[in-house]
Motif scaffolding. Structure first.
Motif, PDB file in Angstrom:
ATOM      1  N   LEU A 154       0.833  -1.202   0.000  1.00  0.00           N
ATOM      2  CA  LEU A 154       0.000   0.000   0.000  1.00  0.00           C
ATOM      3  C   LEU A 154       0.872   1.259   0.000  1.00  0.00           C
ATOM      4  CD1 LEU A 154      -3.111   0.275  -0.016  1.00  0.00           C
ATOM      5  CD2 LEU A 154      -2.989   0.671   2.433  1.00  0.00           C
ATOM      6  N   LEU A 155       1.942   1.231   0.784  1.00  0.00           N
ATOM      7  CA  LEU A 155       2.867   2.367   0.804  1.00  0.00           C
ATOM      8  C   LEU A 155       3.512   2.574  -0.564  1.00  0.00           C
ATOM      9  CD1 LEU A 155       4.469   1.769   4.299  1.00  0.00           C
ATOM     10  CD2 LEU A 155       3.081   3.737   3.632  1.00  0.00           C
ATOM     11  N   THR A 156       3.876   1.487  -1.230  1.00  0.00           N
ATOM     12  CA  THR A 156       4.452   1.581  -2.568  1.00  0.00           C
ATOM     13  C   THR A 156       3.447   2.193  -3.536  1.00  0.00           C
ATOM     14  OG1 THR A 156       5.918  -0.288  -2.167  1.00  0.00           O
ATOM     15  CG2 THR A 156       5.458   0.251  -4.474  1.00  0.00           C
ATOM     16  N   ARG A 157       2.187   1.750  -3.458  1.00  0.00           N
ATOM     17  CA  ARG A 157       1.139   2.316  -4.315  1.00  0.00           C
ATOM     18  C   ARG A 157       0.950   3.807  -4.064  1.00  0.00           C
ATOM     19  NH1 ARG A 157      -4.306  -0.666  -3.822  1.00  0.00           N
ATOM     20  NH2 ARG A 157      -4.887   0.905  -5.361  1.00  0.00           N
ATOM     21  N   ALA A 158       1.198   4.248  -2.842  1.00  0.00           N
ATOM     22  CA  ALA A 158       1.058   5.664  -2.498  1.00  0.00           C
ATOM     23  C   ALA A 158       2.274   6.486  -2.933  1.00  0.00           C
ATOM     24  CB  ALA A 158       0.834   5.814  -0.987  1.00  0.00           C
ATOM     25  N   GLY A 159       3.330   5.810  -3.388  1.00  0.00           N
ATOM     26  CA  GLY A 159       4.509   6.522  -3.876  1.00  0.00           C
ATOM     27  C   GLY A 159       5.699   6.503  -2.942  1.00  0.00           C
ATOM     28  N   PHE A 160       5.589   5.792  -1.823  1.00  0.00           N
ATOM     29  CA  PHE A 160       6.681   5.732  -0.857  1.00  0.00           C
ATOM     30  C   PHE A 160       7.675   4.626  -1.207  1.00  0.00           C
ATOM     31  CE2 PHE A 160       3.445   7.743   1.838  1.00  0.00           C
ATOM     32  CZ  PHE A 160       4.193   8.745   2.431  1.00  0.00           C
ATOM     33  N   THR A 161       8.896   4.784  -0.697  1.00  0.00           N
ATOM     34  CA  THR A 161       9.895   3.721  -0.704  1.00  0.00           C
ATOM     35  C   THR A 161      10.055   3.272   0.738  1.00  0.00           C
ATOM     36  OG1 THR A 161      11.055   4.718  -2.569  1.00  0.00           O
ATOM     37  CG2 THR A 161      12.300   3.146  -1.217  1.00  0.00           C
ATOM     38  N   THR A 162       9.840   1.991   0.997  1.00  0.00           N
ATOM     39  CA  THR A 162       9.970   1.476   2.361  1.00  0.00           C
ATOM     40  C   THR A 162      11.431   1.522   2.785  1.00  0.00           C
ATOM     41  OG1 THR A 162       8.048   0.049   2.089  1.00  0.00           O
ATOM     42  CG2 THR A 162       9.558  -0.510   3.867  1.00  0.00           C
ATOM     43  N   ALA A 163      11.683   2.126   3.938  1.00  0.00           N
ATOM     44  CA  ALA A 163      13.050   2.255   4.448  1.00  0.00           C
ATOM     45  C   ALA A 163      13.356   1.223   5.527  1.00  0.00           C
ATOM     46  CB  ALA A 163      13.273   3.669   4.996  1.00  0.00           C
ATOM     47  N   GLY A 164      12.348   0.852   6.333  1.00  0.00           N
ATOM     48  CA  GLY A 164      12.589  -0.103   7.406  1.00  0.00           C
ATOM     49  C   GLY A 164      11.296  -0.702   7.914  1.00  0.00           C
ATOM     50  N   LEU A 165      11.397  -1.892   8.455  1.00  0.00           N
ATOM     51  CA  LEU A 165      10.268  -2.599   9.049  1.00  0.00           C
ATOM     52  C   LEU A 165      10.730  -3.086  10.413  1.00  0.00           C
ATOM     53  CD1 LEU A 165       7.474  -3.162   7.869  1.00  0.00           C
ATOM     54  CD2 LEU A 165       8.290  -5.374   7.127  1.00  0.00           C
TER      55      LEU A 165
END
Length: 186
Positions: A147-158
């Motif tokens: 969902l974050l990717t679809r919103a345009g974000f790049t995941t940095a950490g989990l």
């Protein structure tokens, strides 16, 4: 909000309120804690919230989001007493404050939504006093990052907790950090 050296401004929205469109590119960070995300009825509405956060961030701005992990929730022991075959329920109580609070979380697998109910039970009269209910969507790690990717974000950490421990299925939290790309969202 960037304010030229002054203290940052705060944006507050009430329950289920949608603020006016935020100024684009004017925040360095957006923080969403304690499962304050997922309360809209559809994934598209929840995605719109993330897109709004993305657009409000300056290029390189960061998002921190903490939500209940759906998969961890399902590893907790549940009761089937009084539930439909397509539901999963966890019931508990707390009598440590003089009032007994009855908790119930009902999970519906087809929607990944939890209906959480708390009743204040008066043991003297045998009646329920105040009752509070919340209904929200819970996400697994792969659903949230998609969902974050679809919103345009790049995941940095989990992460699994606020000590930045790595995320795993039994982590008490699902905390994700993400970054807005320097280019506009497509």
């Amino acid at each position: 909000m960037r304010t030229g050296g002054r203290a940052p401004g705060l944006l507050r929205a009430g329950r289920h309120a949608r603020p006016e469109r935020l100024p684009q590119g004017s925040f360095d960070a957006v923080v969403s804690l304690h499962t304050s995300f997922g309360f809209f009825d559809t994934d598209e509405e929840n995605l719109a919230v993330l897109r709004e956060a993305h657009d409000a961030l300056a290029p390189g701005g960061r998002l921190l989001i903490d939500v209940m992990d759906r998969d961890r929730f399902l590893t907790r022991s549940g009761e089937s007493f009084g539930t439909a075959p397509d539901e999963f329920a966890i019931r508990n109580f707390d009598a440590g404050t003089g009032t007994t609070y009855l908790y119930e979380e009902r999970f519906t697998p087809l929607t990944s939504r939890i209906r959480w109910n708390i009743d204040a039970f008066d043991t003297t009269s045998g009646t329920v006093g105040r009752s509070v209910t919340a209904d929200y969507r819970v996400y697994s790690a792969h659903e949230l990052t998609a969902l974050l990717t679809r919103a345009g974000f790049t995941t940095a950490g989990l992460y699994g907790d606020y000590d930045l421990a790595p995320f795993h299925i039994h982590s008490p939290h699902l905390i994700c950090t993400a970054t807005r790309a320097t280019a506009p969202r497509k």
